[in-house]
Design an enzyme around this catalytic site. Sequence first.
Site, mmCIF file in Angstrom:
data_model
loop_
_atom_site.group_PDB
_atom_site.id
_atom_site.type_symbol
_atom_site.label_atom_id
_atom_site.label_comp_id
_atom_site.label_asym_id
_atom_site.label_seq_id
_atom_site.Cartn_x
_atom_site.Cartn_y
_atom_site.Cartn_z
ATOM 1 N N TYR A 1 0.819 -1.206 0.000
ATOM 2 C CA TYR A 1 0.000 0.000 0.000
ATOM 3 C C TYR A 1 0.856 1.261 0.000
ATOM 4 C CZ TYR A 1 -4.328 -2.659 0.918
ATOM 5 O OH TYR A 1 -5.405 -3.496 0.834
ATOM 6 N N SER B 1 -14.086 -2.486 -0.592
ATOM 7 C CA SER B 1 -14.905 -1.637 -1.474
ATOM 8 C C SER B 1 -16.403 -1.830 -1.236
ATOM 9 C CB SER B 1 -14.568 -1.916 -2.945
ATOM 10 O OG SER B 1 -14.956 -0.854 -3.775
ATOM 11 N N PRO B 2 -16.871 -1.690 0.015
ATOM 12 C CA PRO B 2 -18.289 -1.930 0.326
ATOM 13 C C PRO B 2 -19.238 -0.903 -0.295
ATOM 14 C CG PRO B 2 -17.169 -0.994 2.230
ATOM 15 C CD PRO B 2 -16.108 -1.318 1.226
#
Length: 301
Positions: free
Chosen positions: A54, A211-212
């Site tokens: 990340y 990614s809800p």
Amino acid sequence: MEIKTKLAANLEVSRIVLGMWRLLDWNKTDQELLSFIQESIETGVSTFDHADIYGNHECEAAFGKVMKNESALRDQMQLVTKCGIKLNTSKFPERKVKYYDYSASYIVSQVEESLKNLQTDYIDVLLLHRPSPFFNPEEVAKAFDQLKSSGKVLHFGVSNFLPLQLESLQAYVEEPLVTNQIEISAYSLEHFENQNLDYLISKKIRPMAWSPLAGGELLTPKTEKGARLLQAVKIVAQELGVSQTEQILYQWLLMHPSGIIPILGTGKIERIKTAVDSFQIKMSLEQWFQIYIASTGKELP
């Protein structure tokens, strides 16, 4: 508010997780980031999701920098991180392509790097970042055994795996895999349709949902499907007297029997509080299906 759930007998995480993928984009000072972490824990969101790659390998270190002298705070949180992807970025000019490496030596070396970056002695949950077409579960098992026996990793799981891929790995590793981090939202129904959620229910493994909100598509849609879904969500929100549509989208995930754990990608404490407040919503089964059907665009068979 107490919003905990168990991934294993001796592993409790918050029912909502805070993702660190965009940590550098938040442009917080060290003190602002520390305050944000503290406030997040105070709201009940105490589990933080990282990956070695990340922020081009910089997010873990940014998080660890502010946590260096906060041992009491470390005891209140759970750290999840992922490994296995080798990026071909400016940091690694010798790599010709991005590829996956699940050799025992690489897994162990990346955990050592994550421990150093995060300024911690142990990782609560280590995930394999993506399934690989070149995958030797015996190598993974060797790494897991070494990391578990040394106390450097307490639990293990996977990310973006399909049922047979998870099953194949579990056949070789002694430690029970505690989660599968996959993309789940009212917009993305892939894992409803490929039986992955059914499989996880059968194994009593709770999935984490990245990614809800479908990368914002469910709040500011750019597609016909997104617009159709948002309209259905707004109808349900109106029926329930809820002003924040994203709360409906979180509750839609939370009420699923697989025990979905949404991962938020926000740097704003207000949005974390909004997500936590979604636990107060009582959505009916029919309303859940209104949203599901709006996503598929057709009636159930």
